[in-house]
Design an enzyme around this catalytic site. Structure first.
Site, PDB file in Angstrom:
ATOM      1  N   SER A1012       0.843  -1.198   0.000  1.00 49.80           N
ATOM      2  CA  SER A1012       0.000   0.000   0.000  1.00 49.80           C
ATOM      3  C   SER A1012       0.880   1.250   0.000  1.00 49.80           C
ATOM      4  O   SER A1012       2.088   1.185   0.244  1.00 49.80           O
ATOM      5  CB  SER A1012      -0.890   0.013   1.244  1.00 49.80           C
ATOM      6  OG  SER A1012      -0.097   0.149   2.413  1.00 49.80           O
ATOM      7  N   HIS A1013       0.264   2.403  -0.252  1.00 52.80           N
ATOM      8  CA  HIS A1013       1.031   3.653  -0.334  1.00 52.80           C
ATOM      9  C   HIS A1013       1.808   3.912   0.951  1.00 52.80           C
ATOM     10  O   HIS A1013       2.997   4.260   0.914  1.00 52.80           O
ATOM     11  CB  HIS A1013       0.089   4.838  -0.602  1.00 52.80           C
ATOM     12  CG  HIS A1013       0.790   6.160  -0.497  1.00 52.80           C
ATOM     13  ND1 HIS A1013       1.581   6.668  -1.504  1.00 52.80           N
ATOM     14  CD2 HIS A1013       0.875   7.050   0.527  1.00 52.80           C
ATOM     15  CE1 HIS A1013       2.094   7.815  -1.110  1.00 52.80           C
ATOM     16  NE2 HIS A1013       1.677   8.080   0.115  1.00 52.80           N
ATOM     17  N   VAL A1014       1.146   3.761   2.100  1.00 56.14           N
ATOM     18  CA  VAL A1014       1.820   4.092   3.352  1.00 56.14           C
ATOM     19  C   VAL A1014       2.985   3.127   3.605  1.00 56.14           C
ATOM     20  O   VAL A1014       4.019   3.527   4.169  1.00 56.14           O
ATOM     21  CB  VAL A1014       0.815   4.099   4.530  1.00 56.14           C
ATOM     22  CG1 VAL A1014       0.364   2.697   4.905  1.00 56.14           C
ATOM     23  CG2 VAL A1014       1.392   4.804   5.752  1.00 56.14           C
ATOM     24  N   ARG A1017       5.755   4.253   1.279  1.00 51.59           N
ATOM     25  CA  ARG A1017       6.288   5.524   1.797  1.00 51.59           C
ATOM     26  C   ARG A1017       7.192   5.264   3.001  1.00 51.59           C
ATOM     27  O   ARG A1017       8.247   5.896   3.139  1.00 51.59           O
ATOM     28  CB  ARG A1017       5.109   6.418   2.205  1.00 51.59           C
ATOM     29  CG  ARG A1017       5.496   7.729   2.826  1.00 51.59           C
ATOM     30  CD  ARG A1017       6.109   8.677   1.847  1.00 51.59           C
ATOM     31  NE  ARG A1017       5.164   9.088   0.837  1.00 51.59           N
ATOM     32  CZ  ARG A1017       5.517   9.542  -0.350  1.00 51.59           C
ATOM     33  NH1 ARG A1017       6.799   9.608  -0.660  1.00 51.59           N
ATOM     34  NH2 ARG A1017       4.634   9.921  -1.228  1.00 51.59           N
ATOM     35  N   ARG A1222      -2.979  14.820  -0.102  1.00 52.19           N
ATOM     36  CA  ARG A1222      -1.802  14.009   0.219  1.00 52.19           C
ATOM     37  C   ARG A1222      -0.646  14.342  -0.718  1.00 52.19           C
ATOM     38  O   ARG A1222       0.509  14.469  -0.299  1.00 52.19           O
ATOM     39  CB  ARG A1222      -2.187  12.533   0.109  1.00 52.19           C
ATOM     40  CG  ARG A1222      -1.158  11.557   0.581  1.00 52.19           C
ATOM     41  CD  ARG A1222      -1.802  10.209   0.833  1.00 52.19           C
ATOM     42  NE  ARG A1222      -2.592   9.717  -0.281  1.00 52.19           N
ATOM     43  CZ  ARG A1222      -2.158   8.814  -1.157  1.00 52.19           C
ATOM     44  NH1 ARG A1222      -0.957   8.305  -1.043  1.00 52.19           N
ATOM     45  NH2 ARG A1222      -2.932   8.392  -2.120  1.00 52.19           N
TER      46      ARG A1222
END
Length: 1408
Positions: A1012-1014, A1017, A1222
């Site tokens: 996922s993005h988080v 990141r 975001r």
């Protein structure tokens, strides 16, 4: 017992004591017929021991069949002596004596005894003053009073119209006896008067009425069979609200029933006529209805029922297709044309306009406001205060001239003549009152008139009693005087807010009616019934408003009875009206069935609500009422909330015994120990009881009262009495056991399936079993059999619904009882119980598709376990995770639907904040969801251990040192900057959030995808990120808030320890916090083309996403498909914006961007909306059409102009995503110039995927370059890369063993996205693949058509259940990743789909 108490018992106390004994009496019984044996008493099965025998009967549903009756050998003797029957009544029908609350603490008991003549005994308690009985006799119901010659001592004649007899005082009690020897008198009528205060006590404004009926039973050879007498007596008892009778009253009732039947015979009715009438309901007559078991009425004097030892037999459950349980309702808009009525401004009446004008004045306080309904008009009384002057405003819309007959009170209720100087002009002073005429004024126009009277008073008075006089008639408040209090300014009410998320108009109406509803349950239920139609038309929010209000009632947050005398049968009638209306809505609007079940469960059959939930509610009330919120009582409260069991009956009795012994603690332990509860057992509960009770003498009386009531609730649950009552209510009343009305078989529900009674009997026989498996199977089989009947119209539907609610409640109770046995249970035992509780929840839930697929998953896991499949625990863990998500979703739905209404109505009614704040939590606890959650939590560590999953999933294994900060949601702090290195412990992480600046680690119980993005990141930003599955570890971390910790991760675990400041300085993280990488964007220019083919993709025209796709074409193996692509290159957006067609949009955007630059982040949404206003230049449309058609892609415009408009909106949404919150905050964080960010749009035809995947060719968790890691979802990939809850299927494959993939976790995502043949427009910015900046996933990819959300059934998915298919697909995905990595020579982040077994790659980029 006071009236208010008796009403309370009918609501939250489902039981009454009911014993029946009778002895032979030649004056009242047929000679030779012994009706009731003295030793026959009513009993319900023991709940735990003989000392706790439950000797009560449910008020809400007569259990019947519990009393042995002996039929005389000879019924040839006939009744010839006169029976004089005397009973108290308030209408011309014969009724039994009752107990009355006359106001305050004064109570009245009326008894009628018959010997040679009737004797009426009246007893008053808690009295003061000189009370007199004001009375007379009636020869005919319509005639005036006659004054009997036989009178008690001290009786005087009052104005030749009545007799006045003084009450004989004894302390605070008073009594009087009246003997009636005049056989012509049919009745006595009376009032009670306090001559000193000129105060009258009436029966709701009417006379008290006692019938004296002398009957001669005719000489006849007809003998009434006992079974008909029993039914007639039962009907009398039911009609009167199923009251609590004394033994003498029971005997009288039984003989009164017999006498009524003989009177019917005397009027010409035959026995067959009587039998037909008694066994008929609503004009229907079935074989079942008339089966009175004629040959089975021999009375048997039975011994007290002994506790049975039941066999461990189990029922054979019928196999069913689980999809038959599916409830999938689409919300219906009931009034699509006109706006909801609740949204329309209310037209105010003239009286309301007058009131509004006064209330809006700023210099006054409102002391009191009351509105009364008088026929078609209303009466307003408004009390205001300005300076030291009190003003009473009385206004009404009544047209006839009115006079106010009024007084003042220095003590509540008294009549004092108003001082002359306070009388308005034209008033007439009287001895204890004054008369003042109203004047007529116009409100808002000549036709809008009201009658008005304003009184200006001085301080020193507490209230004003009054009545109205019009012409020749007095106008009263339901037969009583009006009375308005001059109370001080109301305590500041809480701000109710704007009512967002509620139907505010309906809640306002409910709040306005609450003062009327407080009078009695009759008033409350009738008001609720009046509002049902409106609530139904509003929809979910309307019914939620009713539910919240009824729930506040059931939990005693609202006043139950405010000195208003009302008979139980009147409450019962009002409650029947309400539940009948709810039953009708249930049939016609199945989409609201769950809400309606909750409302009916709260109201209950006898107003008592769900007996199981009352266990939780009433302990809170006991703690609050008696100021005992801590220590042992709080520990017991926690146990009761978590898992109530039969032990609680013993604990409650031990507390009662302890209090009665003047707090001798040895008595407490003696009661516990002799019933098998030791100190060790108390400590063994999930919520251990460690402390001994400690109470003071001041708490004694209140605790004994409240615990005594609570004991009835505990016994009702744990003896199965509530369930037994509901069963009896549907099955009729049978002739087994002992009780008040043995042998009554009346009003069974017709059309019940064959075998259903036996199934219910099985449930009752096992309701107290310690091993609950058989009971649960029986309960659920009963619910399954019952389910089809609940969707069909039936005049007894509500009885079936209440039976289903009782079965549901018993499942919860049984599960909670089993908790202590699960500590050493095998996983298959816990999993099996989970399937049963989940089935129970499905049967009670709307929109239950996700829950059904969870159940199918659990069944599959059990099969895997039984067949020795080594991956059963891993698969079961995914089902467990999905079940948790389903429960969380259900809880969130409840919260969204109910909590705003609870908050708003709670504020309007000024309720305790604790009751409001836990409202939704307690509603969830009331259902199976709480039990299911508890079982899931027990199983989780077992599965993790079996599957070798440990307590952690480490997503980004980075060592970190920082200060612990606990937050609820990562989303709520994503824009924050922490000055010190911070370890965030976040309850919720969705997957699309940014990680706040200054954060060095994020720990959460949530399960975002590794890709996922988080997650990406975190790895790119070198932030430690991990999911912790152990609640004890999480609690420990939360307890260290503010402390400095060091986290040391491996790929599978994390250790942590407290450190000193010096360790922080040595940590590498300190150098990184607050520092930004040196990243720069290069502005891209428009190259003169609005559309280009993949052959034209260059770094000046498009981003890396488009270029990589073009590069792959022709280079990947032939078995890997690459979709055809075109693009709108860099600069296209800016070119469109500068077109003269869009001058207005450009100017508007410029203003908004200036505000953004000044730090106003709220304009980001406005900017995105403004971008959507752009008009497409004709040149863009033509160029894009040509490129798509020449590349072999379908052109949307060929299907019509509307299809092109859809495509154009999708393109603009991609451009607008440059200003996503975001994305914008991310560029600021790394100090990128946002204006230099350019957005190309990659256009591809969507492949309607069976599965979508993401590959990282180096394992991101371990950093192992020899291992490919991939995640797979069903449907389109947006559920994988977007913030969709649940986990994907994850696997690894060694690059030297690509054909041997290893599954790490099965999927728990409940939703899959699917789409028809369509076009997708993908973001492709010049900022997505900068070194040191993870821009991927910040911007939107938008399909032209909306995806369809499908709830996924993994139990039939070949990727889950077909081993060879799974191996084939996963191996192909792994080989695709390996091939593309070799092509680029570096680790890759690859997205693709699977369609009909073929692999397609839609994008690749360097793995960050």
């Amino acid at each position: 017992m006071s009236m208010s108490n008796s009403i309370g018992h009918s609501l939250l106390q489902s039981t009454v004591i009911l014993k029946h004994q009778s002895q032979r009496d030649s004056s009242t019984c047929i000679a030779g017929n012994t009706l009731i044996q003295p030793q026959a008493t009513s009993r319900i099965r023991n709940s735990s021991s003989s000392s706790f025998a439950v000797t009560y009967l449910l008020a809400s549903g007569f259990r019947g069949g519990r009393l042995a009756v002996r039929r005389s050998r000879s019924h040839t003797k006939r009744l010839v002596s006169g029976i004089v029957q005397a009973v108290l009544a308030t209408d011309p029908t014969s009724e039994l004596g009752e107990r009355y609350n006359l106001g305050g603490d004064i109570e009245m008991q009326v008894d009628v005894k018959v010997s040679s003549i009737p004797v009426v005994e009246i007893q008053l308690t808690n009295t003061s003053g000189n009370l007199y009985l004001h009375w007379g006799g009636l020869k005919n119901i319509k005639e005036k009073w006659v004054l009997p010659g036989r009178r008690p001592e001290g009786t005087k004649v009052y104005k030749d119209r009545a007799l006045r007899t003084p009450f004989v005082k004894s302390g605070s009690n008073s009594s009087v006896k009246v003997e009636v020897d005049d056989p012509s008198l049919q009745a006595l009528e009376f009032l009670i008067v306090d001559e000193g205060k000129n105060k009258w006590y009436k029966n709701n404004g009417q006379n008290f009425h006692v019938k004296l009926r002398s009957r001669e039973t005719p000489v006849s050879n007809v003998v009434i069979p006992e079974d008909l007498v029993q039914i007639q007596a039962f009907l009398r008892w039911e009609k009167k609200g199923k009251q609590m009778y004394t033994l003498e009253q029971e005997k009288m009732e039984y003989e009164a029933a017999r006498a009524e039947l003989y009177e019917e015979i005397s009027k010409g009715s035959s026995l067959e006529d009587i039998r037909t009438r008694l066994t008929k309901k609503d004009g229907t007559n079935s074989k079942q209805d008339t089966d009175v078991s004629k040959g089975n009425r021999e009375a048997k004097v039975q011994k007290p029922v002994e506790k049975k030892t039941y066999s461990t037999q189990r029922i054979q459950r019928k196999k069913r297709d689980l999809m038959q349980l599916l409830n999938k309702h689409i919300p219906v808009s009931l009034k699509p044309v006109e706006e909801k009525a609740s949204m329309k401004p209310k037209t105010l009446s003239a009286v309301e306009l007058y009131s509004k004008g006064i209330e809006e004045q700023s210099d006054i306080d409102i002391l009191n406001k009351k509105t009364y309904k008088l026929a078609e008009e209303e009466l307003l009384v408004l009390v205001t205060k300005a300076s030291s002057k009190i003003r009473v405003h009385v206004a009404t819309g009544i047209k006839e001239p009115l006079t106010l007959h009024w007084a003042l009170s220095k003590k509540a209720g008294e009549w004092l003549a108003p001082p002359n100087h306070l009388l308005p002009q034209g008033s007439t002073p009287l001895e204890t009152a004054a008369d003042t005429q109203f004047s007529t004024i116009s409100i808002d126009g000549a036709t809008n008139k009201i009658q008005l009277l304003e009184l200006e008073l001085e301080e020193g008075f507490v209230g004003m009693p009054f009545v109205l006089f019009s012409g020749t008639k007095w106008i009263k408040n339901n037969g009583s005087n009006f009375y308005v209090e001059f109370i001080g300014p109301k305590k500041a009410t809480k701000d109710a807010g704007d009512g967002k998320g509620t139907d505010k108009a309906l809640l306002d109406k409910i709040a306005g009616l609450e003062s009327e509803a407080q009078k009695s349950f009759m008033h409350r239920f009738n008001i609720a019934a009046d509002l049902v139609e409106e609530a139904k038309d509003i929809g979910e929010l309307g019914l939620a408003a009713i539910l919240v209000w009824m729930r506040f009632m059931a939990t005693r947050q609202l006043i139950w009875n405010k000195n208003y005398n009302v008979k139980p049968r009147e409450i019962s009638r009002a409650q029947d009206r309400l539940t009948d209306l709810l039953q009708n809505v249930y049939v016609n609007y199945p989409q609201y069935s769950e809400l309606l079940r909750m409302i009916m469960s709260t109201v209950g059959r006898g107003g008592e609500g769900d007996v199981g939930q009352r266990i939780r509610d009433e302990i809170l009330v006991i703690q609050r009422n008696n100021d005992c919120a801590g220590g042992m009582m709080e520990e017991w409260h926690q146990k009761l909330h978590n898992n109530t069991s039969p032990d609680d009956v013993v604990i409650c009795q031990a507390l009662i015994d302890y209090i009665k012994s003047d707090f001798d603690i040895s008595v407490y332990w003696n009661t516990l120990n002799k019933n098998g509860i030791t100190k060790e057992r108390l400590l063994s509960y999930d919520r251990a009881i460690r402390n001994e009770p400690k109470f003071s003498s001041g708490q004694k009386e209140g605790l004994l009262r409240d615990l005594g009531n609570y004991m009835r609730t505990l016994k009702a649950v744990h003896s199965g009495a509530d369930l037994e009552s509901a069963i009896s209510n549907c099955m009729g009343y049978k002739s087994e056991g002992q009780g008040f009305m043995v042998g009554v078989n009346i009003n069974p529900v017709s059309g019940l399936p064959s075998g259903f009674p036996e199934l219910l009997q099985f449930v009752l026989e096992h309701v107290e079993d310690k091993n609950v498996d058989s009971l649960l199977e029986g309960l659920l089989e009963a619910r399954e059999v019952l389910r089809p009947l609940l969707s069909k119209p039936n005049d007894r539907l509500k009885d079936l619904l209440f039976l289903d609610i009782a079965l549901d409640s018993t499942v919860r109770t049984a599960i909670e009882r089993s908790y202590e046995d699960l500590n050493s249970a095998k996983p298959e035992k816990v999993m099996y119980l989970i399937t049963l509780v989940l089935e129970n929840l499905i049967l009670s839930s709307d929109n239950n598709e996700d829950l059904i697929y969870c159940l199918k998953g659990w069944n599959q896991a059990l099969v895997m376990l039984e067949t020795g499949d080594g991956s059963w625990a891993l698969y079961a863990k995914s089902v467990l995770d999905r079940t948790r998500l389903a429960l969380a979703s259900k809880g969130e739905l409840y919260h969204q639907l109910l909590q705003p209404s609870a908050e708003y109505l709670g504020a309007r009614l000024n309720l305790d904040q604790w009751a409001v704040s836990i409202f939704t939590e307690e509603m969830i606890r009331a259902g199976s969801a709480a039990s299911l959650s508890s079982l899931v939590n027990r199983l989780d560590p077992i599965l993790r251990n079996v599957a070798h999953l440990g307590s952690w999933q480490v997503i980004s294994p980075v060592e970190a040192v920082g200060y612990v900060v606990v937050v609820d949601e990562l989303l709520s702090v994503q824009n924050k900057t922490y000055e010190l290195p911070t370890i965030l412990v976040a309850r919720s992480v969705r997957g699309e959030e940014e990680i706040p600046e200054g954060t060095v680690a994020v720990v959460t119980p949530d399960m975002p995808d590794v890709l996922s993005h988080v997650s990406v990141r975190a790895r790119n930003s070198k932030v430690c990120f991990a999911t912790c599955f152990d609640p004890n570890i999480l609690d420990d971390l939360r307890s260290k808030e503010g402390k400095l910790l060091k986290l040391k991760p491996t790929s599978a675990d994390i250790t942590y320890s407290e450190v000193q400041e010096g360790d922080l300085k040595q940590s590498n993280n300190t150098e990184e916090v607050g520092q930004s990488p040196n990243i720069k964007l290069v502005k891209k220019q428009f190259a003169g083309k609005f559309a280009i083919s993949s052959e034209e993709f260059t770094s000046e025209m498009v981003g890396a996403k488009s270029r990589n796709i073009a590069y792959l074409k022709g280079k990947v193996p032939s078995w890997v498909g690459i979709p055809t692509s075109v693009a709108l290159p860099f600069g296209s957006f800016e070119k469109v914006l500068s077109d003269e067609l869009n001058q207005g949009v450009s100017a508007k955007l410029q203003v908004l961007k200036e505000k953004l630059a000044a730090g106003d982040f709220d304009v980001l949404e406005k900017i995105r909306k403004t971008v959507l206003e752009l008009v497409a230049p004709p040149q863009l449309v033509q160029e894009l059409k040509n490129k798509m058609q020449s590349s072999g892609m379908p052109w949307p415009g060929d299907e019509g102009q509307q299809r092109w408009e859809q495509a154009w909106i999708a393109i603009k949404k991609v451009w607008a995503s440059k200003w996503n919150e975001r994305a914008y905050l991310s560029t600021r964080k790394v100090k990128l110039d946002h204006d230099l960010l350019c957005m190309a749009v990659l256009v591809q035809e969507i492949i309607n995927a069976d599965y979508a995947f993401v590959i990282h060719t180096t394992n991101p968790s371990s950093g192992d370059p020899s291992e490919i890691y991939a995640e797979v979802v069903k449907g389109l990939g947006e559920t994988l890369v977007g913030a969709y809850p649940g986990r994907a299927l994850s696997f690894i494959a060694k690059k030297d063993k690509l054909d041997s993939p290893k599954v790490l976790g099965y999927p728990s995502k409940p939703i899959g996205l699917f789409i028809r043949r369509s076009i997708i427009f993908r973001s492709d910015s010049n900022g997505e693949d900068l070194e040191g900046y993870a821009g991927a996933g910040l911007y939107d990819s938008v399909p032209m058509d909306e995806e369809e959300k499908v709830v996924l059934d993994y139990s039939s998915d070949p990727l889950m259940i077909d081993g060879s298919f799974q191996k084939s697909i996963l191996s192909s995905i792994a080989r695709t990743g390996d091939a593309i990595e070799k092509l680029y020579g570096s680790p890759q982040d690859i997205e693709g789909v699977v369609r009909d077994g073929k692999i397609y790659v839609v994008q690749t980029r360097p793995q960050m």
